[in-house]
Design an enzyme around this catalytic site. Structure first.
Site, PDB file in Angstrom:
ATOM      1  N   SER A   1      32.643  48.873  31.721  1.00 12.52           N
ATOM      2  CA  SER A   1      32.604  47.796  32.699  1.00 12.52           C
ATOM      3  C   SER A   1      32.668  48.281  34.135  1.00 12.52           C
ATOM      4  O   SER A   1      32.377  47.519  35.048  1.00 12.52           O
ATOM      5  CB  SER A   1      33.748  46.826  32.458  1.00 12.52           C
ATOM      6  OG  SER A   1      34.967  47.506  32.558  1.00 12.52           O
TER       7      SER A   1
ATOM      8  N   ASP B   1      40.466  42.314  39.945  1.00 12.99           N
ATOM      9  CA  ASP B   1      40.941  41.350  38.947  1.00 12.99           C
ATOM     10  C   ASP B   1      42.103  41.873  38.105  1.00 12.99           C
ATOM     11  O   ASP B   1      42.442  41.284  37.086  1.00 12.99           O
ATOM     12  CB  ASP B   1      39.786  40.920  38.031  1.00 12.99           C
ATOM     13  CG  ASP B   1      39.186  42.088  37.256  1.00 12.99           C
ATOM     14  OD1 ASP B   1      39.701  43.224  37.382  1.00 12.99           O
ATOM     15  OD2 ASP B   1      38.195  41.882  36.526  1.00 12.99           O
TER      16      ASP B   1
ATOM     17  N   HIS C   1      39.724  45.966  37.291  1.00  9.23           N
ATOM     18  CA  HIS C   1      38.565  46.562  37.954  1.00  9.23           C
ATOM     19  C   HIS C   1      38.753  46.537  39.473  1.00  9.23           C
ATOM     20  O   HIS C   1      39.667  45.889  39.984  1.00  9.23           O
ATOM     21  CB  HIS C   1      37.299  45.801  37.563  1.00  9.23           C
ATOM     22  CG  HIS C   1      37.132  45.666  36.087  1.00  9.23           C
ATOM     23  ND1 HIS C   1      37.558  44.558  35.386  1.00  9.23           N
ATOM     24  CD2 HIS C   1      36.640  46.518  35.165  1.00  9.23           C
ATOM     25  CE1 HIS C   1      37.320  44.726  34.100  1.00  9.23           C
ATOM     26  NE2 HIS C   1      36.772  45.917  33.939  1.00  9.23           N
TER      27      HIS C   1
END
Length: 370
Positions: A35, A338, A341
């Site tokens: 991610s 968040d 990340h």
């Protein structure tokens, strides 16, 4: 639940920087990862209803809408592509895309090790993406006929391309930590994870890659998600950073073994250039010297989270993109987006540090020789 923390799409902010004099451009970039680099592979076949990272405010800073990147804007790979004068890499699963300037194979939840490793240890339910490094390399093989017509043409293209292999490892460790395995047991996985990355690098070298960037993992103990889940005694936190020391030690050990593996591969392949790209030092800099990088000096806090809930602005039941969560007014003054990340601003600084130093060994644009 873990599938949402590890949802990874990243980008980076900041502007573009002038190319070093004489720096040769790459013909293409091929990117693999999780991610921290997913540009939308998890979403190309439709957005899963549970996927909070595909909802606003993700993408708010640069694109103005969610793209599947797990950030408020661009990721490191996006900044690198722009700096090298290449278009943003399309997700490799995108329909009707052209891949002549490269492709992004990264997918949120991607691991270094194949799912079978975790299933054999009773951890299968903590792995929710089937896109391991070696699966992504299979996608790369499948794409070759679309970008080059003969083995010689492929090798010629790959010799002129930049390959970014990772970051891998973050989700491997998250699966283990999410199952609350003893940290001593998690440490026994490190050599397996690093050796898997080494095999991936060797496969790309066999395909003709001569310029590779291999990122290490982030300091796990500095992220609001882990700080919220793993509450420790006061002496277990770094006095200046506020990070959990034994979790950061896990990241440090991974990065040390990875750098050793890279040194071995450099000796075995003297005609190949392998850059170690450092996420760990960058994030520690953002925390310890926040003002230098334009960030607020504070305990690790998310920009997008649940205001008023805990000192880290992070709540597992109100994560970014879910009801009850809100983004801060200016993401550029936070490094944590968040809780898992980074913000575009943080990714921009890291991309610059990989391209020109100091967050890489050697810098990507130093001493290119072909």
């Amino acid at each position: 639940m873990w599938c949402q923390f590890l949802i990874c799409f990243v980008l980076v902010v900041a502007g573009l920087w002038p190319l070093q004099a004489g720096a040769q451009k790459y013909a293409a970039i091929f990117n693999f990862g999780d991610s921290l680099a997913d540009a939308g592979n998890l979403c190309v076949d439709g957005i899963p209803s549970h996927l909070a990272t595909a909802r606003p405010p993700y993408g708010m800073t640069y694109f103005g809408y969610p793209t599947g990147r797990v950030s408020d804007g661009r990721l490191v790979v996006d900044f690198i592509a722009q700096e090298l004068g290449l278009p943003l890499l399309p997700p490799s699963k995108a329909k009707n895309a052209t891949f002549h300037y490269g492709a992004n194979f990264a997918i949120t939840g991607g691991t270094s090790l194949d799912t079978s490793f975790f299933e054999a240890r009773g951890l299968g339910r903590h792995i929710w993406s089937s896109g391991s490094l070696h699966t992504q390399l299979g996608w790369f093989d499948d794409m070759k006929p679309a970008i080059c017509s003969t083995p010689k043409e492929c090798r010629d293209l790959f010799r002129r391309s930049l390959f970014i292999v990772g970051e891998f490892g973050g989700n491997d460790y998250a699966a283990s930590l999410g199952a609350f395995l003893p940290l001593e047991q998690v440490h026994t996985f490190v050599p397996h994870i690093v050796n898997s990355i080494g095999k991936g690098i060797e496969k790309l070298i066999a395909d003709g890659a001569v310029d590779l960037v291999v990122p290490g993992v982030l300091p796990i103990g500095c992220f609001p998600m882990y700080l919220t889940i793993f509450r420790k005694q006061p002496e277990m936190y770094g006095p200046r950073s506020g990070c959990i020391k034994d979790l950061n030690t896990l990241s440090w050990v991974h990065n040390a073994l990875l750098q050793r593996k890279i040194a071995e591969l450099r000796e075995e392949h003297p005609g190949v250039r392998i850059v170690y790209a450092d996420y760990y030092t960058a994030v520690m800099q953002f925390i310890l010297h926040a003002e230098k990088w334009g960030f607020l000096r504070q305990t690790p806090r998310t920009c997008c989270g649940a205001p008023g809930v805990g000192k880290y602005n992070f709540n597992l039941t109100s994560m970014c993109g879910n009801p009850g969560a809100y983004a801060c007014d200016d993401p550029s003054d936070h490094w944590s987006w968040d809780g898992v990340h980074l913000t575009e601003a943080a990714y921009g600084h890291i991309a610059k540090g990989w391209l020109y130093g100091p967050f890489s060994d050697p810098p990507i644009l130093q001493g290119r020789h072909h």
